[in-house]
Every structure is written in C-alpha cells, then in structure tokens.
Write a protein that holds these residues in place. Structure first.
Motif, mmCIF file in Angstrom:
data_model
loop_
_atom_site.group_PDB
_atom_site.id
_atom_site.type_symbol
_atom_site.label_atom_id
_atom_site.label_comp_id
_atom_site.label_asym_id
_atom_site.label_seq_id
_atom_site.Cartn_x
_atom_site.Cartn_y
_atom_site.Cartn_z
ATOM 1 N N CYS A 67 0.180 33.106 20.019
ATOM 2 C CA CYS A 67 0.036 32.149 21.115
ATOM 3 C C CYS A 67 1.306 32.193 21.962
ATOM 4 C CB CYS A 67 -0.182 30.754 20.521
ATOM 5 S SG CYS A 67 -0.821 29.530 21.679
ATOM 6 N N CYS A 69 4.921 22.137 21.168
ATOM 7 C CA CYS A 69 4.910 23.504 20.616
ATOM 8 C C CYS A 69 6.270 23.899 20.008
ATOM 9 C CB CYS A 69 4.591 24.512 21.719
ATOM 10 S SG CYS A 69 2.989 24.313 22.488
ATOM 11 N N CYS A 76 6.361 25.140 16.401
ATOM 12 C CA CYS A 76 4.985 25.581 16.091
ATOM 13 C C CYS A 76 4.887 26.231 14.705
ATOM 14 C CB CYS A 76 4.542 26.564 17.165
ATOM 15 S SG CYS A 76 2.946 27.304 16.821
HETATM 16 S S1 SF4 Z 1 1.498 24.575 19.003
HETATM 17 FE FE1 SF4 Z 1 1.634 26.791 18.703
HETATM 18 S S2 SF4 Z 1 -0.514 27.476 18.563
HETATM 19 FE FE2 SF4 Z 1 -0.528 25.425 19.470
HETATM 20 S S3 SF4 Z 1 -0.513 25.784 21.686
HETATM 21 FE FE3 SF4 Z 1 1.614 25.522 21.031
HETATM 22 S S4 SF4 Z 1 2.367 27.595 20.647
HETATM 23 FE FE4 SF4 Z 1 0.121 27.675 20.699
#
Ligand code: SF4
Length: 258
Positions: free
Chosen positions: A20, A27, A30
C-alpha cells in the motif's frame, strides 16, 4: 482455506492485493508495512517488492472454494481501492464476491473517493459491506463519501483513534468500531474520546464495537481482567469499557437487512 483472522470483528481474511502507500496520519505505524518487510526478508514471493502495492492474482478466486459461509475481511494487508489497482482486476474481485454470496465481505478503506469514482464499472453486491477508517477530524470527510456509495451495510473503523472526533454525522451508517493503536510506537487514546462516540451511537441506535485500548498504559482501568493472557477476550491493552465487553454487530449479521 480462508486465512483465519485474529481480528475481533471478522472470521477470515482474504488478501487479493498486498502492499500500500500512506495517505493520512492513521497510516504512520501501519501494521501491514512492518508485516510486508518481514515477509520480504523471509523471501516470500508475494512480498518480493516489500510494501509496494502488488496484485496477488493467484488468490483472486479463493473464496469460491471456501465451502462454509464466512465473514471475510478483504485486504487486511492493503487497501482494495488503492490508486494502482487495475480496474479489470477490481471488477474480477467484485465478481468473485458476488458469485460467493454465502460469504459476507467487509471492505475497509481509507480511499472511499476511489470506490466512488470507479463505482459505475461494477454493481455493488448486497453481501459486501463497505467501511472507512477515520482517525481524526481531518479525515472525517470519508464518512460523507461513504454515504454516497450504495453499499447495503456501511461501517466506520475509528482505529487508531488519535483525537476527539465528536460531534460526527453518523447518519446512514450501520456499524461503528473503535480502537486504540497498538505496537511499540502506539499513540495514546483517551477514554473520553471513546465514550463520546459510544454515546452518540447509543443516541442514534447504531451498533458499537470496542476493539481494544492498544496498550496497558492507555487503559483507564489497570485491573481490566482482559489484560490477563488467560482471559478469553485477552487484548494487549485490555478491551473493557467500565468493566463491560461491548461488541455489537450490524443488523445485517443477523439476517435482518438482506
Ligand atoms: S494503514 Fe497501511 S494499509 Fe491502511 S491505507 Fe494506510 S498504508 Fe495502506
């Protein structure tokens, strides 16, 4: 076989894409990013590009093979509506979900604007719930976008909740999840932020699911029994609010919405 999930509000995970890119403050730490780098180090082919967005085409039809009906979280390690997903692949995944109506799918995204933009290319199946993650006031506009998408069940995950986000417009929403951030870099959560959302859900009769506090230090009750590893609902930071486990699900779970 479906990937059995440890996530409290689902039963299985299906990751037809991995990787991602970050879009907002939620995020920052993450989980999927750390996981991707670990898998890359282990030499797992799907993660050869680390956290770069990648298709997992061999998994696109997996749910068609799962005989028992399941609650399936789509893309626990990615965002289905990532800018780089090819439209024909997204359509293929929607076809898989539609053709396996015995399952209930939960898509959670931080990019509802892409879901809306691409909507004209596929029919939204009734067995597919759509949720948005909202961590702050700045990202609460995702709720407005969510309301424009004709998913039969719409939900919001306020996790990691980073500030007080109330008052909120929760109209036309069917389920609210709240949780604190976990892990070494976890940012704090306050009980008041949680209970203000809970109160608004009560007023508006919306099912409320509290996942966990994230860290022991954030739990207002140091004697929360779920801090204990042997507790059936053990969570690292505990998961009770005022000694109660609050884990409601949307009406669709009980077969009353469709
Ligand atoms: S938390 Fe991680 S998986 Fe979810 S949108 Fe953000 S970067 Fe992408």
């Amino acid at each position: 076989m479906a990937g059995k999930s440890k996530i409290e509000w689902t039963e299985a995970t299906w990751n037809p894409t991995t990787g991602c890119s970050k879009v907002s403050a939620g995020c920052k730490n993450c989980y999927a990013e750390n996981w991707a780098h670990m898998q890359q180090k282990r030499g797992i082919t799907q993660y050869e590009k680390g956290f770069q967005f990648s298709l997992a085409t061999s998994r696109s039809k997996d749910p068609l093979r799962w005989k028992e009906s399941k609650l399936v979280f789509v893309n626990s390690m990615s965002d289905l509506f990532h800018e780089q997903i090819p439209l024909n692949y997204l359509i293929e995944l929607f076809e898989t979900m539609e053709q396996s109506a015995r399952h209930t799918y939960q898509i959670l995204t931080k990019r509802p604007e892409n879901a809306l933009k691409w909507l004209k290319h596929y029919n939204w199946p009734v067995n597919v719930w759509l949720g948005v993650s909202v961590e702050s006031k700045k990202t609460s506009h995702r709720l407005d976008t969510l309301r424009k998408i004709p998913a039969k069940t719409r939900f919001v995950s306020f996790e990691p909740l980073l500030e007080d986000v109330v008052p909120l417009d929760l109209s036309e929403l069917d389920w609210i999840i709240v949780g604190g951030e976990s892990g070494g870099q976890a940012r704090h959560i306050e009980k008041r932020w949680v209970t203000r959302i809970q109160d608004q859900c009560k007023e508006q009769n919306i099912p409320f699911f509290f996942k966990q506090w994230g860290k022991r230090a954030f739990n207002p009750n140091n004697n929360d029994p779920t801090l204990n590893k042997s507790h059936e609902h053990h969570a690292r930071g505990g998961c009770l609010i005022d000694n109660k486990l609050i884990r409601e699900f949307p009406k669709a779970m009980y077969g009353t919405s469709y």
